[in-house]
Design an enzyme around this catalytic site. Sequence first.
Site, PDB file in Angstrom:
ATOM      1  NE  ARG A 218      30.308  45.568  52.101  1.00  0.00           N
ATOM      2  CZ  ARG A 218      30.584  44.310  52.308  1.00  0.00           C
ATOM      3  NH1 ARG A 218      31.106  43.921  53.449  1.00  0.00           N
ATOM      4  NH2 ARG A 218      30.344  43.416  51.385  1.00  0.00           N
TER       5      ARG A 218
ATOM      6  CE1 TYR B  15      24.587  44.603  49.503  1.00  0.00           C
ATOM      7  CE2 TYR B  15      26.219  45.611  50.932  1.00  0.00           C
ATOM      8  CZ  TYR B  15      25.387  45.676  49.840  1.00  0.00           C
ATOM      9  OH  TYR B  15      25.368  46.812  49.064  1.00  0.00           O
TER      10      TYR B  15
ATOM     11  CE1 TYR C  17      31.014  49.586  46.235  1.00  0.00           C
ATOM     12  CE2 TYR C  17      32.367  47.697  46.799  1.00  0.00           C
ATOM     13  CZ  TYR C  17      31.855  48.553  45.857  1.00  0.00           C
ATOM     14  OH  TYR C  17      32.184  48.389  44.528  1.00  0.00           O
TER      15      TYR C  17
ATOM     16  CB  CYS D 202      15.801  52.722  67.690  1.00  0.00           C
ATOM     17  SG  CYS D 202      16.462  53.907  68.840  1.00  0.00           S
TER      18      CYS D 202
HETATM   19  N1  LLP Z   1      32.123  48.308  37.709  1.00  0.00           N
HETATM   20  C1  LLP Z   1      30.780  48.309  37.797  1.00  0.00           C
HETATM   21  C2  LLP Z   1      29.993  48.568  36.594  1.00  0.00           C
HETATM   22  C3  LLP Z   1      30.170  48.045  39.033  1.00  0.00           C
HETATM   23  O1  LLP Z   1      28.838  48.051  39.119  1.00  0.00           O
HETATM   24  C4  LLP Z   1      30.962  47.787  40.178  1.00  0.00           C
HETATM   25  C5  LLP Z   1      30.359  47.545  41.485  1.00  0.00           C
HETATM   26  C6  LLP Z   1      32.361  47.809  40.035  1.00  0.00           C
HETATM   27  C7  LLP Z   1      32.908  48.058  38.776  1.00  0.00           C
HETATM   28  C8  LLP Z   1      33.294  47.562  41.177  1.00  0.00           C
HETATM   29  O2  LLP Z   1      33.166  46.268  41.689  1.00  0.00           O
HETATM   30  P1  LLP Z   1      34.182  45.764  42.830  1.00  0.00           P
HETATM   31  O3  LLP Z   1      35.536  45.645  42.185  1.00  0.00           O
HETATM   32  O4  LLP Z   1      34.175  46.780  43.900  1.00  0.00           O
HETATM   33  O5  LLP Z   1      33.620  44.480  43.260  1.00  0.00           O
HETATM   34  N2  LLP Z   1      27.796  47.779  48.090  1.00  0.00           N
HETATM   35  C9  LLP Z   1      28.177  46.406  47.800  1.00  0.00           C
HETATM   36  C10 LLP Z   1      28.959  46.293  46.527  1.00  0.00           C
HETATM   37  C11 LLP Z   1      28.265  46.873  45.314  1.00  0.00           C
HETATM   38  C12 LLP Z   1      29.040  46.752  44.037  1.00  0.00           C
HETATM   39  C13 LLP Z   1      28.387  47.523  42.943  1.00  0.00           C
HETATM   40  N3  LLP Z   1      29.090  47.556  41.704  1.00  0.00           N
HETATM   41  C14 LLP Z   1      28.929  45.840  48.995  1.00  0.00           C
HETATM   42  O6  LLP Z   1      29.086  46.539  50.006  1.00  0.00           O
HETATM   43  O7  LLP Z   1      29.331  44.683  48.976  1.00  0.00           O
END
Ligand code: LLP
Length: 421
Positions: free
Chosen positions: A314, A318, A375, A346
């Site tokens: 992360r 990001y 994540y 590296c």
């Molecule tokens: N529903 C759908 C259709 C989604 O695409 C996502 C997340 C969620 C629910 C859940 O969202 P949350 O409640 O977790 O915000 N890898 C990124 C975050 C990617 C989120 C993708 N979709 C990070 O590390 O910040």
Amino acid sequence: MDHFLYRDGALHAEDVPISEIAAAVGTPFYVYSTATLLRHFQLFDDALEGTDHLVCYAMKAASNQAILKTLAQAGAGMDVVSGGEYLRAKAAGVPGDKIVFSGVGKTADEIRTTLSGGIRQFNVESEPEMEVINAVALELGVIAPITVRVNPDVDAKTHAKIATGKSENKFGIPIARASEVYAHAATLPGLEVIGIDVHIGSQLTELEPFELAYTKVAELTEHLRAEGHNIRRLDLGGGLGIPYTRANDAPPLPVEYGALIKKTLGHLNCEIEIEPGRLIAGNAGLMVSKVIYVKSGEGRDFLILDGAMNDLIRPAMYEAHHDIVAVQEPAPGVEQQPYDIVGPVCETGDTFAKQRNMPPLTPGDLVAFRSAGAYGAVMASEYNTRPLIPEVLVHGDQFAVIRERPSFDEIINRDTIPEWL
Ligand code: LLP
């Protein structure tokens, strides 16, 4: 609130000292707190009390089966985005009628797997996908329940890589075309249109974008009902953000989010689904790592850890901030000093934090990355032939390894050498 607190100068996960886990499994590793996972799930469930609802945990955030089982036993459904996630949820004991299938590119094979195994609904993302779901349903002799994901063209005010609700994003169908798409869906004999789906992004720290999107969904519900569609379920996606630093403004609470849902959509008497991921798992997990070296550079000191960008991507991906704390609580009044905190991979991108104030640390000391439960492990890779790090689940004074660290042999033997070599 989480259950990672210092007791007698030592960071604990619930009642277990982190150092005890480190001694048993080695570093780096992820550790999750059962009590925190359950508390976060319960906050959402309580926030929607009085409304017919299902909290479908977005398992992409942290998908270990022990986590899924913990939440499913508390009553959670699951939001899955691939055939693999579906099979994993089923393996953890989640019944098909509590699993919703989201995602922008469901293949015919994935649709076949989920439809024949049982599914609560497909959140359809495009007309071509709708045609394929219809065809597979007819082939299997079943009816596929669907919602259509609409793109409300709302700015989620979050990091560009995780915003999904603007018209330029690849997700959903433009809300302006909803009438036409629903009319078409109604003609397809393999489908049963049951509702509307929306998800505008992740790590939202204000309610306003949700309010804009849900208001549009309310209008659309009435509009589609007037056109003869039996809209009875609204899937509102996930996205509520978490505090990544102790200092920053606190994002809205699940109870405030629940109140907003009731305010904007309550009058429609629909069943409500939400798909939170990060808020359930994020602050329920730490990544624990060990200092390998302290290196003095040009005008700065580097803490070189045994954890790296492949274990927690992360920050590199990001520019995300994770609080990093010493597992041994610093003595009161100890002077902090700035370090660049890096991993051994590296690439310069393998930097977790720059000029971060920490107590003085020496090789062998343990540090914990907070807010790493969502994540984190799921986005890890074996880059640099570094084994995926173990996951540990704590429950009161017990802990269990819920995914082992693979051996180098396991990793290396996965390759096959063509016969011409
Ligand atoms: N529903 C759908 C259709 C989604 O695409 C996502 C997340 C969620 C629910 C859940 O969202 P949350 O409640 O977790 O915000 N890898 C990124 C975050 C990617 C989120 C993708 N979709 C990070 O590390 O910040």
